[in-house]
Design a protein around this motif. Structure first.
Motif, PDB file in Angstrom:
ATOM      1  N   VAL A 411       0.831  -1.207   0.000  1.00  0.00           N
ATOM      2  CA  VAL A 411       0.000   0.000   0.000  1.00  0.00           C
ATOM      3  C   VAL A 411       0.867   1.260   0.000  1.00  0.00           C
ATOM      4  N   VAL A 412       1.873   1.290   0.884  1.00  0.00           N
ATOM      5  CA  VAL A 412       2.755   2.464   0.956  1.00  0.00           C
ATOM      6  C   VAL A 412       3.485   2.644  -0.370  1.00  0.00           C
ATOM      7  N   LYS A 413       3.903   1.546  -0.972  1.00  0.00           N
ATOM      8  CA  LYS A 413       4.633   1.621  -2.250  1.00  0.00           C
ATOM      9  C   LYS A 413       3.743   2.193  -3.346  1.00  0.00           C
ATOM     10  N   LEU A 414       2.483   1.802  -3.368  1.00  0.00           N
ATOM     11  CA  LEU A 414       1.562   2.321  -4.378  1.00  0.00           C
ATOM     12  C   LEU A 414       1.295   3.808  -4.158  1.00  0.00           C
ATOM     13  N   VAL A 415       1.163   4.208  -2.898  1.00  0.00           N
ATOM     14  CA  VAL A 415       0.928   5.620  -2.595  1.00  0.00           C
ATOM     15  C   VAL A 415       2.110   6.469  -3.068  1.00  0.00           C
ATOM     16  N   LEU A 416       3.323   5.934  -2.942  1.00  0.00           N
ATOM     17  CA  LEU A 416       4.527   6.688  -3.303  1.00  0.00           C
ATOM     18  C   LEU A 416       4.933   6.508  -4.769  1.00  0.00           C
ATOM     19  N   LEU A 417       4.146   5.753  -5.537  1.00  0.00           N
ATOM     20  CA  LEU A 417       4.542   5.473  -6.921  1.00  0.00           C
ATOM     21  C   LEU A 417       4.742   6.740  -7.758  1.00  0.00           C
ATOM     22  N   PRO A 418       3.840   7.754  -7.704  1.00  0.00           N
ATOM     23  CA  PRO A 418       4.096   8.974  -8.497  1.00  0.00           C
ATOM     24  C   PRO A 418       5.405   9.650  -8.107  1.00  0.00           C
ATOM     25  N   LEU A 419       5.694   9.691  -6.811  1.00  0.00           N
ATOM     26  CA  LEU A 419       6.939  10.311  -6.368  1.00  0.00           C
ATOM     27  C   LEU A 419       8.147   9.486  -6.817  1.00  0.00           C
ATOM     28  N   THR A 420       8.004   8.166  -6.791  1.00  0.00           N
ATOM     29  CA  THR A 420       9.103   7.308  -7.252  1.00  0.00           C
ATOM     30  C   THR A 420       9.382   7.534  -8.731  1.00  0.00           C
ATOM     31  N   TYR A 421       8.339   7.702  -9.509  1.00  0.00           N
ATOM     32  CA  TYR A 421       8.513   7.971 -10.938  1.00  0.00           C
ATOM     33  C   TYR A 421       9.280   9.272 -11.153  1.00  0.00           C
ATOM     34  N   ARG A 422       8.854  10.315 -10.468  1.00  0.00           N
ATOM     35  CA  ARG A 422       9.550  11.600 -10.594  1.00  0.00           C
ATOM     36  C   ARG A 422      11.003  11.465 -10.155  1.00  0.00           C
ATOM     37  N   SER A 423      11.238  10.673  -9.123  1.00  0.00           N
ATOM     38  CA  SER A 423      12.590  10.461  -8.628  1.00  0.00           C
ATOM     39  C   SER A 423      13.466   9.791  -9.679  1.00  0.00           C
ATOM     40  N   MET A 424      12.912   8.767 -10.343  1.00  0.00           N
ATOM     41  CA  MET A 424      13.704   8.061 -11.359  1.00  0.00           C
ATOM     42  C   MET A 424      13.992   8.958 -12.555  1.00  0.00           C
ATOM     43  N   LEU A 583      10.265   3.926 -19.124  1.00  0.00           N
ATOM     44  CA  LEU A 583      10.915   5.171 -19.532  1.00  0.00           C
ATOM     45  C   LEU A 583      11.659   4.999 -20.852  1.00  0.00           C
ATOM     46  N   ASP A 584      12.344   3.874 -20.997  1.00  0.00           N
ATOM     47  CA  ASP A 584      13.065   3.624 -22.246  1.00  0.00           C
ATOM     48  C   ASP A 584      12.108   3.540 -23.427  1.00  0.00           C
ATOM     49  N   ARG A 585      10.963   2.867 -23.206  1.00  0.00           N
ATOM     50  CA  ARG A 585       9.975   2.744 -24.284  1.00  0.00           C
ATOM     51  C   ARG A 585       9.399   4.100 -24.638  1.00  0.00           C
ATOM     52  N   LYS A 586       9.115   4.895 -23.632  1.00  0.00           N
ATOM     53  CA  LYS A 586       8.553   6.219 -23.886  1.00  0.00           C
ATOM     54  C   LYS A 586       9.580   7.125 -24.547  1.00  0.00           C
ATOM     55  N   LYS A 587      10.856   6.930 -24.163  1.00  0.00           N
ATOM     56  CA  LYS A 587      11.919   7.731 -24.760  1.00  0.00           C
ATOM     57  C   LYS A 587      12.018   7.446 -26.254  1.00  0.00           C
ATOM     58  N   SER A 588      11.937   6.170 -26.601  1.00  0.00           N
ATOM     59  CA  SER A 588      12.048   5.798 -28.009  1.00  0.00           C
ATOM     60  C   SER A 588      10.833   6.289 -28.797  1.00  0.00           C
ATOM     61  N   ASN A 589       9.659   6.297 -28.174  1.00  0.00           N
ATOM     62  CA  ASN A 589       8.457   6.760 -28.859  1.00  0.00           C
ATOM     63  C   ASN A 589       8.441   8.264 -29.061  1.00  0.00           C
ATOM     64  N   THR A 590       9.215   8.987 -28.250  1.00  0.00           N
ATOM     65  CA  THR A 590       9.244  10.455 -28.372  1.00  0.00           C
ATOM     66  C   THR A 590      10.531  10.932 -29.023  1.00  0.00           C
ATOM     67  N   GLY A 591      11.227  10.020 -29.656  1.00  0.00           N
ATOM     68  CA  GLY A 591      12.422  10.419 -30.379  1.00  0.00           C
ATOM     69  C   GLY A 591      13.639  10.595 -29.524  1.00  0.00           C
ATOM     70  N   GLY A 592      13.685   9.935 -28.377  1.00  0.00           N
ATOM     71  CA  GLY A 592      14.910   9.947 -27.572  1.00  0.00           C
ATOM     72  C   GLY A 592      14.900  10.913 -26.434  1.00  0.00           C
ATOM     73  N   GLY A 593      13.872  11.739 -26.314  1.00  0.00           N
ATOM     74  CA  GLY A 593      13.828  12.694 -25.220  1.00  0.00           C
ATOM     75  C   GLY A 593      13.350  12.050 -23.931  1.00  0.00           C
ATOM     76  N   THR A 594      13.687  12.665 -22.852  1.00  0.00           N
ATOM     77  CA  THR A 594      13.228  12.201 -21.548  1.00  0.00           C
ATOM     78  C   THR A 594      11.800  12.660 -21.323  1.00  0.00           C
ATOM     79  N   PRO A 595      10.922  11.811 -20.775  1.00  0.00           N
ATOM     80  CA  PRO A 595       9.546  12.229 -20.511  1.00  0.00           C
ATOM     81  C   PRO A 595       9.508  13.517 -19.708  1.00  0.00           C
ATOM     82  N   ALA A 596       8.624  14.395 -20.163  1.00  0.00           N
ATOM     83  CA  ALA A 596       8.517  15.687 -19.478  1.00  0.00           C
ATOM     84  C   ALA A 596       7.878  15.511 -18.115  1.00  0.00           C
ATOM     85  N   VAL A 597       8.372  16.267 -17.153  1.00  0.00           N
ATOM     86  CA  VAL A 597       7.830  16.251 -15.795  1.00  0.00           C
ATOM     87  C   VAL A 597       7.464  17.680 -15.430  1.00  0.00           C
TER      88      VAL A 597
END
Length: 605
Positions: A411-424, A583-597
């Motif tokens: 449960v705690v891990k799911l609650v922190l998932l958005p923050l973990t994504y931003r962290s990565m 992230l790698d899949r999204k990077k390749s779909n957007t032409g190599g850029g990092t997902p915007a945050v």
């Protein structure tokens, strides 16, 4: 009310906070001193009780009730009948087996019944592995919350201090029955101008009792003094130990007294409370241990008096003293409620219970002594109660506290998932800057200050926060500390196992040390999977240094805490792997850029 900020109540919390913070401090050291400073981040049907009384020469009390060491103090009264024999009485109830003696009219034992009502067992590594392979280890003894202290007044004994003293060791006559009920005992003793009649009654079920003390002045003159009610408990050091940084959380019992709005406690080595601090309205007094409590409280509300606390390595003692003024021929009565049982918040919150209120002829608005304040979560109370509520919910579904801790981690891990994504995302951005950072380090190899200035400028230009990867850890630390505090205070989890012979008590250390060692290995893997924000030498040290510190610290800490952090590490490994792939899949779909945050200010990066 209980002072949660007192040093006594928060020592172990501070130790754990220091232990968990140590690894983060190490990371911060490298970030702030070896790297540039970042930009600003914005708680069977009851029997009525069987009373068995026998003269002293008829043999000893039943084996379930130990005999006292020496509860007698003072000399026999001059007018006491010489032929009056000492009597020992066993009151066997479903929840507690009580032992009494007429020598002092007090308790010789109060042995709690049930599989969880035991001393906390301390196992060696060998015994831990023996349990692991299924060998039976003798269980620890049942919890005795009224073990007499040799040479000191018995628990529930009384004395009178003043010009006409009454000793605590006065011999009493014992009769069955109290208050017109067969479910009780009456002790009658006389010395000098005093006649003391003590009655005990038990409700239909539970850990409570009613204790009334009647003091009559048989002389023709008024008498003044102090009525002293004693409670003590002898301690076996084999079953109690003081907390220490690498030695565990401790489970010391304390002499306790709630005066006015503050709970005073005393363990061996503590300074004795100041006399003026223990004077006032007494709410309750007794012996408070980690998961068990024996306490008396005035049934008719807080009463003016004072407490005396003492604690040695082998004894805890508390004496409550109340002013006594009795006219010639007059009788003064003090009534107490008693609770001798586990520190279950659900039970403590309703003391006095309905059965006791009925036995003592109390109304629904009877005085509540706040015994639940002895369950001390300190400054983490709110978070502890939230975690316990979640675990109790899962325990209601699974019936296993270990599984409940695992599900809490999810449960705690799911609650922190958005923050973990931003962290990565933040760590990946820092990783991209590593080649340019290496160039700066080589260019200014002899000037660390200039290195830091140049790298800080690089961070600012790239709009990257190097501490972004630490945020999930910072948020998890209060959860770890609150879980640790809940484990060391929650009777619900005390003595509860996880899997069969493994980890028989989630509130006690893993005697095999397998769980904290597995935690250390999982932490190394987690560190290796994270994008490194330091140079190779620093990263290598942090990859091993933090897991070693955590493992060494948690070796002696509750297995339930190790289980939580180990599960969290396993989930982090899977989470990092999955997020990196995404992230790698999204990077390749957007032409190599990092997902915007989107930052807090609405800016995209």
């Amino acid at each position: 009310m209980n002072d949660p900020l007192s040093p006594q109540s928060n020592d172990s919390q501070k130790r754990l906070l220091a232990a968990l913070a140590l690894s983060f401090v190490a990371t911060a050291f490298y970030t702030f001193f070896l790297a540039p400073k970042p930009p600003e981040p914005g708680a069977e049907g009851a029997d009525a009780g069987v009373v068995v009384a026998a003269p002293a020469d008829a043999g000893t009390v039943a084996a379930a009730v130990p005999t006292p060491g020496s509860g007698s103090t003072g000399t026999p009264a001059a007018n006491e009948a010489p032929a009056l024999p000492e009597r020992k009485v066993d009151v066997a109830r479903q929840e507690v087996h009580y032992g009494f003696t007429s020598e002092g009219g007090g308790l010789t034992a109060a042995v709690l019944q049930g599989s969880k009502m035991r001393e906390q067992q301390s196992l060696t590594i060998e015994q831990g592995f023996q349990k692991l392979v299924g060998k039976e280890i003798p269980p620890p003894p049942q919890m005795n919350v009224a073990q007499p202290v040799p040479g000191q007044p018995l628990p529930l004994s009384v004395s009178i201090a003043g010009n006409s003293p009454l000793p605590a060791g006065l011999r009493y006559a014992v009769t069955e029955g109290a208050g017109g009920s067969a479910n009780g005992l009456t002790f009658t003793g006389r010395q000098g101008p005093w006649e003391v009649v003590k009655t005990l009654q038990w409700p239909t079920q539970g850990f409570e009792l009613v204790y009334a003390v009647q003091v009559r002045n048989t002389s023709g003159q008024p008498q003044n003094g102090e009525l002293q009610v004693h409670y003590s408990r002898a301690v076996d050091p084999n079953f109690e130990h003081a907390p220490s940084f690498f030695g565990g959380v401790g489970n010391l019992s304390r002499a306790a007294c709630y005066v006015d709005e503050k709970l005073h406690k005393m363990s061996p080595g503590d300074d004795k409370p100041k006399e003026e601090d223990t004077k006032g309205e007494l709410h309750f007094f007794g012996i408070d241990q980690q998961y068990f409590l024996s306490a008396l409280y005035p049934l008719d509300g807080p009463r003016a008096g004072h407490c005396t606390l003492n604690a040695s390595p082998t004894a805890r003692e508390v004496t409550a003293s109340f002013p006594l003024s009795v006219a010639a021929g007059e009788t003064v009565t003090l009534r107490f409620g008693g609770y001798l049982g586990p520190k279950d918040p659900d039970l403590l919150a309703v003391v006095p219970g309905p059965d006791l209120r009925k036995a003592a002829s109390l109304g629904d608005t009877a005085f509540h002594p706040k015994l639940e304040d002895t369950v001390d979560f300190g400054i983490w109370a709110v978070l502890c109660k939230v975690l316990l509520a979640v675990m109790k919910f899962f325990h209601g579904i699974t019936g296993n506290w270990g599984v409940s801790i695992i599900l809490l981690t999810v449960v705690v891990k799911l609650v922190l998932l958005p923050l973990t994504y931003r962290s990565m995302v933040s760590m990946e951005e820092v990783k991209k800057l590593q080649p340019r950072m290496e160039e700066i380090r080589k260019k200014h190899a002899d000037n660390r200050e200039q290195q830091n200035l140049e790298i800080m400028k690089l961070y600012q230009e790239a709009k990257v926060n190097p501490l972004g990867g630490c945020l999930p850890l910072l948020i998890q630390m209060p959860v770890w500390i609150a879980l640790f505090t809940a484990l060391r205070n929650s009777f619900d989890i005390y003595g509860e196992p996880f899997i069969g012979p493994i980890w028989r008590d989630l509130t006690y250390k893993d005697p095999t040390y397998l769980l904290p060692l597995a935690l250390g290995v999982s932490m190394v893997i987690t560190q290796k999977m994270q994008p490194q924000m330091m140079d190779a030498a620093q990263a290598k040290m942090m990859t091993w240094f933090m897991p070693i510190i955590f493992t060494a610290t948690l070796l002696q800490y509750p297995a339930g805490l190790s289980l939580y952090i180990f599960t969290n590490n396993l989930l982090s490994i899977g989470q990092q792997y999955g997020l990196r792939k995404w992230l790698d899949r999204k990077k390749s779909n957007t032409g190599g850029g990092t997902p915007a945050v989107v930052t807090a200010g609405g800016r995209r990066k």
